[in-house]
Design an enzyme around this catalytic site. Structure first.
Site, PDB file in Angstrom:
ATOM      1  N   ARG A  42       5.403  -2.515   6.005  1.00  0.00           N
ATOM      2  CA  ARG A  42       4.987  -3.910   5.808  1.00  0.00           C
ATOM      3  C   ARG A  42       6.151  -4.883   5.682  1.00  0.00           C
ATOM      4  NH1 ARG A  42       1.536  -0.901   2.680  1.00  0.00           N
ATOM      5  NH2 ARG A  42       2.970  -1.038   0.939  1.00  0.00           N
ATOM      6  N   GLN A  45      -1.841  10.125   9.241  1.00  0.00           N
ATOM      7  CA  GLN A  45      -2.097   9.203   8.126  1.00  0.00           C
ATOM      8  C   GLN A  45      -2.288   7.724   8.526  1.00  0.00           C
ATOM      9  OE1 GLN A  45       0.630   9.855   4.911  1.00  0.00           O
ATOM     10  NE2 GLN A  45      -0.202   8.227   3.653  1.00  0.00           N
ATOM     11  N   ARG A  54       2.483  12.546   8.986  1.00  0.00           N
ATOM     12  CA  ARG A  54       2.737  11.098   9.031  1.00  0.00           C
ATOM     13  C   ARG A  54       2.157  10.427  10.259  1.00  0.00           C
ATOM     14  NH1 ARG A  54       3.769  10.624   3.787  1.00  0.00           N
ATOM     15  NH2 ARG A  54       5.653  11.726   3.154  1.00  0.00           N
ATOM     16  N   GLU A 113       6.460  16.134   0.614  1.00  0.00           N
ATOM     17  CA  GLU A 113       6.596  15.151  -0.457  1.00  0.00           C
ATOM     18  C   GLU A 113       7.035  15.910  -1.703  1.00  0.00           C
ATOM     19  OE1 GLU A 113       3.025  12.705  -0.725  1.00  0.00           O
ATOM     20  OE2 GLU A 113       3.854  11.380   0.818  1.00  0.00           O
ATOM     21  N   TYR A 160       0.865   8.031  -6.529  1.00  0.00           N
ATOM     22  CA  TYR A 160       1.841   7.340  -5.676  1.00  0.00           C
ATOM     23  C   TYR A 160       2.705   6.511  -6.625  1.00  0.00           C
ATOM     24  CZ  TYR A 160       3.071   4.370  -1.537  1.00  0.00           C
ATOM     25  OH  TYR A 160       3.705   3.701  -0.510  1.00  0.00           O
ATOM     26  N   HIS A 200      10.122   5.511  -3.659  1.00  0.00           N
ATOM     27  CA  HIS A 200       9.337   6.005  -2.520  1.00  0.00           C
ATOM     28  C   HIS A 200       8.371   4.929  -2.030  1.00  0.00           C
ATOM     29  CE1 HIS A 200       6.935   8.664   0.027  1.00  0.00           C
ATOM     30  NE2 HIS A 200       5.858   8.248  -0.618  1.00  0.00           N
ATOM     31  N   ASP A 253       3.519  18.100  -1.487  1.00  0.00           N
ATOM     32  CA  ASP A 253       2.311  17.522  -0.893  1.00  0.00           C
ATOM     33  C   ASP A 253       2.570  17.301   0.605  1.00  0.00           C
ATOM     34  OD1 ASP A 253      -0.132  16.195  -0.554  1.00  0.00           O
ATOM     35  OD2 ASP A 253       0.738  14.267  -1.113  1.00  0.00           O
ATOM     36  N   GLU A 289       7.265  16.396  -5.325  1.00  0.00           N
ATOM     37  CA  GLU A 289       6.490  15.895  -6.461  1.00  0.00           C
ATOM     38  C   GLU A 289       6.517  16.913  -7.600  1.00  0.00           C
ATOM     39  OE1 GLU A 289       2.599  14.286  -5.650  1.00  0.00           O
ATOM     40  OE2 GLU A 289       3.080  13.843  -3.550  1.00  0.00           O
ATOM     41  N   TYR A 323      -5.993   6.124   7.399  1.00  0.00           N
ATOM     42  CA  TYR A 323      -6.007   5.863   5.958  1.00  0.00           C
ATOM     43  C   TYR A 323      -6.655   4.552   5.523  1.00  0.00           C
ATOM     44  CZ  TYR A 323      -2.139   2.483   5.280  1.00  0.00           C
ATOM     45  OH  TYR A 323      -1.357   1.371   5.245  1.00  0.00           O
ATOM     46  N   THR A 376       5.452  11.041  -4.638  1.00  0.00           N
ATOM     47  CA  THR A 376       6.778  11.434  -4.166  1.00  0.00           C
ATOM     48  C   THR A 376       7.867  10.837  -5.044  1.00  0.00           C
ATOM     49  OG1 THR A 376       5.867  11.405  -1.957  1.00  0.00           O
ATOM     50  CG2 THR A 376       8.260  11.555  -2.131  1.00  0.00           C
ATOM     51  N   THR A 427      -1.141  21.980   0.040  1.00  0.00           N
ATOM     52  CA  THR A 427      -0.254  21.482  -1.009  1.00  0.00           C
ATOM     53  C   THR A 427       0.293  22.718  -1.694  1.00  0.00           C
ATOM     54  OG1 THR A 427      -1.529  19.452  -1.317  1.00  0.00           O
ATOM     55  CG2 THR A 427      -0.133  20.140  -3.151  1.00  0.00           C
ATOM     56  N   LYS A 459      -3.395  14.859   4.471  1.00  0.00           N
ATOM     57  CA  LYS A 459      -2.942  15.509   3.238  1.00  0.00           C
ATOM     58  C   LYS A 459      -3.735  16.779   2.953  1.00  0.00           C
ATOM     59  CE  LYS A 459      -0.430  11.852   1.781  1.00  0.00           C
ATOM     60  NZ  LYS A 459       0.928  11.889   1.278  1.00  0.00           N
ATOM     61  N   GLU A 519      11.372   9.112   4.700  1.00  0.00           N
ATOM     62  CA  GLU A 519      12.384   8.237   4.104  1.00  0.00           C
ATOM     63  C   GLU A 519      13.781   8.637   4.560  1.00  0.00           C
ATOM     64  OE1 GLU A 519      11.450   7.324  -0.328  1.00  0.00           O
ATOM     65  OE2 GLU A 519      10.394   9.165   0.187  1.00  0.00           O
ATOM     66  N   ASP A 564      -3.844  13.178  -6.333  1.00  0.00           N
ATOM     67  CA  ASP A 564      -2.446  12.882  -6.039  1.00  0.00           C
ATOM     68  C   ASP A 564      -2.175  11.400  -6.239  1.00  0.00           C
ATOM     69  OD1 ASP A 564       0.124  13.726  -5.274  1.00  0.00           O
ATOM     70  OD2 ASP A 564      -0.171  12.891  -3.273  1.00  0.00           O
TER      71      ASP A 564
HETATM   72 MN    MN Z   1       1.701  12.796  -2.333  1.00  0.00          MN
END
Ligand code: MN
Length: 418
Positions: free
Chosen positions: A141, A237, A234, A198, A127, A132, A230, A200, A241, A346, A254, A250, A360, A125
């Site tokens: 961040r 993660q 949240r 997600e 990103y 996104h 996906d 995708e 991660y 995503t 899927t 994840k 989001e 997968d």
């Molecule tokens: Mn994904």
């Protein structure tokens, strides 16, 4: 290219997702019988196993449609891909003299159960959706450091689990996991309360490779595309991660759509990737239009309630094409297999209504959104059904994938209770 007419009348309308221009590949069963390969046309499915047995279809190298996936066919190679599409097109076209033989081999989609169209060899997968990545980065961040420094140079990815890929319609069980909120002193083990989707696209590798391949070669090795959800926890993660990337967040499931739309069917919808801020390195350089103009949307329906469209965007929002992702994947020498599945990452557009995940949409859970029923959501509640829809709009016809659907089933009791 205009609509190509079929003698299957239901295939000839502007809204039908399965016109002669599409001919997507799936696996179906009827009356609890053995799953077998089929091709969607209008509201029907052409039974490929019976068509092959009847001599209506034949692929160089011998019988390919005896099993319950398209892997054997994909492995026959690109000439076989081209030949089969040409044969099916001739067979199902208006005026075909094979109609009398082919018509009895059609099965109504109403009477069919759809299964996984392929055996997923491995699942990766990415990103690679800029909006996104910017949204997520801003939440975690701050806007100044939204995109990681590598992002504009490399399609970031992680190796996922082929074993957890399921076909549309499979229920998704809310997982338990190790959770630690920003204000918690210690982690706890509990059901995920921030379960998400997600939006995708999945690219299916149809030709194996062993060693670094170019973007052009990668493009030609991609057999087709599916919609891909996906599912992501949240709240699992952020704790797990760092530093190796997503893991259990994840791994629950899927979901992919039931029909593989071939790269050949999507050819008229090719488009360019966006302008580059930094020139890409040689192994990633754009080599022609390899992205696709495909309208994408997400609906959410509470248990027993009507569906609300919560996001509308387009596959052309990606920064990297699947061909670039595949080329990058092989750049270290990583071998790729027939049946490898690559998630795009995503897909979100620049507007709020175009965001392809709930984190989001609700901005990290801080801004609930409202469904048509008046209910509000931040993340997925038990009994909610999430549906991804994809349509490429041609000149008087549409190309569809079949919906990519999953219902959230409530968490079971603590699996480790003692
Ligand atoms: Mn994904």
């Amino acid at each position: 290219m205009p609509l190509m007419k079929s003698w299957v009348e239901t295939a000839n309308t502007v809204d039908c997702p399965f016109p002669l221009n599409n001919l997507p590949y799936g696996v179906f069963s009827t009356d609890g019988g053995a799953p077998r390969c089929g091709v969607a046309i209008g509201d029907q499915i052409l039974d490929m196993k019976v068509a092959e047995e009847a001599g209506l279809i034949s692929v160089a190298g011998g019988v390919v449609f005896g099993g319950a996936s398209w892997n054997t066919f994909m492995a026959r190679g690109k000439n076989a891909w081209v030949a089969l599409r040409a044969r099916l097109t001739a067979l199902l076209a208006e005026g075909s003299d094979a109609r009398a033989v082919a018509e009895p081999l059609l099965v109504s989609q109403r009477n069919a159960t759809l299964h996984m169209p392929l055996e997923v060899s491995e699942y990766t997968d990415f990103y690679a959706g800029r909006h996104h990545a910017t949204n997520i980065g801003t939440m975690f961040r701050g806007a100044e450091n939204a995109l990681p420094p590598n992002w504009l140079h490399i399609p970031i990815g992680y190796n996922g689990r082929a074993s957890s890929v399921v076909v549309s319609g499979t229920g998704v069980r809310r997982p338990w996991g190790q959770l630690k909120g920003p204000n918690d002193a210690l982690p706890r083990f509990g059901p995920s309360a921030r379960f998400d989707i997600e939006l995708e696209m999945g690219a299916i590798v149809g030709a194996a490779s062993n060693g670094p391949i170019s973007v052009e070669e990668a493009y030609s090795n991609i057999f087709g595309y599916v919609l891909l959800n996906d599912w992501s926890a949240r709240d699992i993660q952020p704790w797990e991660y760092q530093p190796l990337g997503p893991f259990q967040a994840k791994a629950t499931a899927t979901t992919i759509s039931p029909w593989i739309v071939t790269a050949a069917a999507l050819k008229p919808f090719r488009c360019d990737t966006p302008a580059r801020e930094f020139e890409l390195l040689n192994h990633l350089k754009d080599a022609g239009p390899m992205l696709y103009d495909i309208d994408l949307s997400v609906t959410m329906a509470p248990q027993g309630g009507e569906a609300t469209t919560i996001a509308e965007t387009n596959y052309n929002e990606m920064y990297y094409s699947a061909a670039q992702q595949l080329a990058h994947h092989t750049s270290s020498g990583c071998p790729m297999r027939v049946g490898d599945l690559l998630g795009s990452g995503t897909i979100s557009g620049p507007e709020k209504s175009q965001r392809g995940s709930l984190i989001e949409q609700s901005w990290g859970g801080k801004e609930p959104f409202t469904l048509q029923s008046g209910e509000t959501r931040t993340f997925i509640e038990d009994g909610d059904t999430l549906t991804l829809i994809g349509t490429a709009k041609g000149d008087g016809y549409s190309i569809g994938f079949g919906d990519c659907v999953g219902e959230m089933m409530p968490a079971l009791d603590d699996p480790y209770k003692r």
